[in-house]
Design a protein around this motif. Structure first.
Motif, mmCIF file in Angstrom:
data_model
loop_
_atom_site.group_PDB
_atom_site.id
_atom_site.type_symbol
_atom_site.label_atom_id
_atom_site.label_comp_id
_atom_site.label_asym_id
_atom_site.label_seq_id
_atom_site.Cartn_x
_atom_site.Cartn_y
_atom_site.Cartn_z
ATOM 1 N N ARG A 350 0.962 -1.438 0.061
ATOM 2 C CA ARG A 350 0.341 -0.075 -0.193
ATOM 3 C C ARG A 350 1.342 1.342 -0.069
ATOM 4 O O ARG A 350 2.102 1.516 0.555
ATOM 5 N N GLU A 354 0.150 3.528 4.895
ATOM 6 C CA GLU A 354 -0.053 2.741 5.135
ATOM 7 C C GLU A 354 1.051 1.259 4.718
ATOM 8 O O GLU A 354 0.736 0.677 5.086
ATOM 9 N N TRP A 357 3.178 -1.047 7.078
ATOM 10 C CA TRP A 357 2.780 -2.168 7.427
ATOM 11 C C TRP A 357 3.770 -3.575 6.678
ATOM 12 O O TRP A 357 3.571 -4.314 7.466
ATOM 13 N N TYR A 365 0.834 -9.496 9.164
ATOM 14 C CA TYR A 365 1.044 -8.920 7.731
ATOM 15 C C TYR A 365 1.599 -9.779 6.694
ATOM 16 O O TYR A 365 1.647 -9.524 5.811
ATOM 17 N N ALA A 372 -4.516 -9.514 8.659
ATOM 18 C CA ALA A 372 -4.497 -8.038 8.672
ATOM 19 C C ALA A 372 -3.532 -7.022 7.641
ATOM 20 O O ALA A 372 -3.124 -7.058 7.737
ATOM 21 N N TRP A 373 -3.836 -8.568 6.666
ATOM 22 C CA TRP A 373 -2.586 -8.046 5.583
ATOM 23 C C TRP A 373 -3.149 -7.270 5.140
ATOM 24 O O TRP A 373 -2.443 -6.687 3.758
ATOM 25 N N ARG A 374 -4.895 -6.792 4.882
ATOM 26 C CA ARG A 374 -5.208 -5.732 3.764
ATOM 27 C C ARG A 374 -5.216 -4.402 4.603
ATOM 28 O O ARG A 374 -4.895 -2.907 3.728
ATOM 29 N N ASP A 375 -3.921 -4.026 6.154
ATOM 30 C CA ASP A 375 -3.913 -3.255 6.514
ATOM 31 C C ASP A 375 -2.396 -2.552 5.523
ATOM 32 O O ASP A 375 -2.166 -1.768 5.445
ATOM 33 N N ALA A 376 -1.418 -3.927 4.886
ATOM 34 C CA ALA A 376 -0.713 -3.451 4.675
ATOM 35 C C ALA A 376 -0.197 -4.071 3.009
ATOM 36 O O ALA A 376 0.361 -3.170 2.503
#
Length: 380
Positions: A350, A354, A357, A365, A372-376
């Motif tokens: 990302r 973001e 991460w 990640y 929480a992979w979509r955070d990165a």
């Protein structure tokens, strides 16, 4: 960053890093820098040798051996040199034609030898008839060896192993090796094993190490090279070495041919390339200060001089990503880096903030897997 029209770049940032070369064209011949024993006698008037040891060799076996300087061989060695060349017969290669070369004398013509600023030396092998090669291997007599004594395998220490080397325009093969620490007169011994037959050739070089002890560089272990699987044919593997300020100090690149892509083979192939040309890096297994590459997916290690770091870049044909996750983690660039996940899918880091991460090495990640992979990451 566009990836669709590029070959994949796997920047394998190894503190566990890794990576020698095999199989091109070689030839009947002998070492001419430094001069092998047989070639020195050939250059010194074969019919009436000026060197007393050469004169004694002529009396023992005739002058024809000097004219046939390119043929100190064993036809069925197949890499088993100690089996076909016994102690006391090393300089002749246990070939009766060259029996005079094994005489125990301390007055053979010697060639002065000293390392360059990097502690290395370029040997030159004069070729005659082309052959494919399997291995060049160099040995030197131990510091306790006495000139004029019988030459035995136990007197020798291996210090350099190389694979393929391109023929130079002057008809010689340039073989660049680190020189071990020695003083005064010694013998450097070379074996060259063909890959297109069982035949091997032998060169016995009488040398004198100049300038006192040659202190080899101190190599620091930078981690193991782990080959996690086979690589495609035509994969490009490049070792990048960085100085203390992060700038490029040197690069060594090679492309994997067919037959050298298995996980036990490509590290050996690349390591031989690195060891034959790099100044600040070596790859292999260290034994008594000598670093020798081996055919293994896990045993080879990367060694660097003090103050240097490294990275291994792997470019595979037809792939469209930067890293095979988690290789290179810590160097991912938000908004640019694309990785291939364990599920075989591609993920883009990302944009900032973001994207920070992406470089967190935690299960949460892992792209496509962590909770929480979509955070990165974004699907690519």
């Amino acid at each position: 960053m566009s990836h669709r029209n590029s070959r994949a770049l796997l920047a394998v940032s190894l503190a566990l890093g890794g990576l020698a070369a095999a199989g091109a064209v070689q030839a009947h011949g002998t070492m001419v820098k430094p001069m092998s024993r047989v070639y020195a006698c050939y250059q010194g008037n074969p019919e009436n040798p000026t060197n007393p040891a050469c004169a004694a060799a002529k009396a023992a076996g005739g002058a024809q051996a000097f004219y046939d300087w390119a043929g100190v061989n064993q036809a069925d060695a197949a890499g088993n040199h100690q089996a076909v060349v016994p102690d006391g017969k090393l300089c002749s290669g246990n070939n009766p034609t060259y029996t005079g070369l094994d005489l125990r004398r301390s007055d053979w013509q010697t060639t002065p030898i000293r390392p360059d600023a990097q502690g290395r030396y370029t040997f030159e092998f004069k070729g005659a008839a082309p052959h494919a090669t399997r291995e060049w291997k160099f040995y030197v007599t131990r510091e306790t060896w006495k000139p004029g004594s019988e030459l035995r395998w136990s007197d020798l220490e291996a210090f350099c192993t190389l694979g393929n080397t391109a023929l130079s325009a002057d008809g010689t093969y340039k073989l660049n090796c680190p020189l071990p620490k020695r003083t005064g007169p010694h013998i450097i011994y070379n074996t060259w094993q063909r890959s297109d037959s069982n035949e091997a050739f032998y060169s016995c070089m009488d040398v004198k190490f100049e300038g006192g002890s040659t202190t080899p560089p101190t190599w620091l272990d930078a981690g193991a090279l782990i080959a996690r699987g086979a690589l495609p044919v035509d994969t490009s593997v490049e070792l990048r070495v960085f100085n203390g300020s992060g700038g490029d100090a040197e690069r060594v690149s090679t492309t994997l041919p067919s037959g050298q892509t298995a996980p036990t083979q490509w590290p050996l192939y690349v390591a031989r390339k690195v060891n034959s040309s790099a100044v600040n890096a070596r790859i292999g297994v260290m034994n008594n200060g000598v670093i020798t590459p081996v055919a293994s997916a896990t045993a080879n290690r990367v060694y660097l001089k003090q103050g240097f770091t490294h990275q291994v870049d792997i470019r595979t044909p037809g792939e469209d990503f930067d890293h095979l996750y988690p290789a290179g983690i810590g160097s991912y660039v938000p908004g640019q880096t694309v990785v291939k996940g364990s599920d075989g899918k591609l993920y883009a880091c990302r944009p900032f903030p973001e994207g920070a991460w992406c470089n967190i090495n935690a299960a949460a990640y892992v792209p496509g897997v962590g909770y929480a992979w979509r955070d990165a990451w974004l699907p690519y």
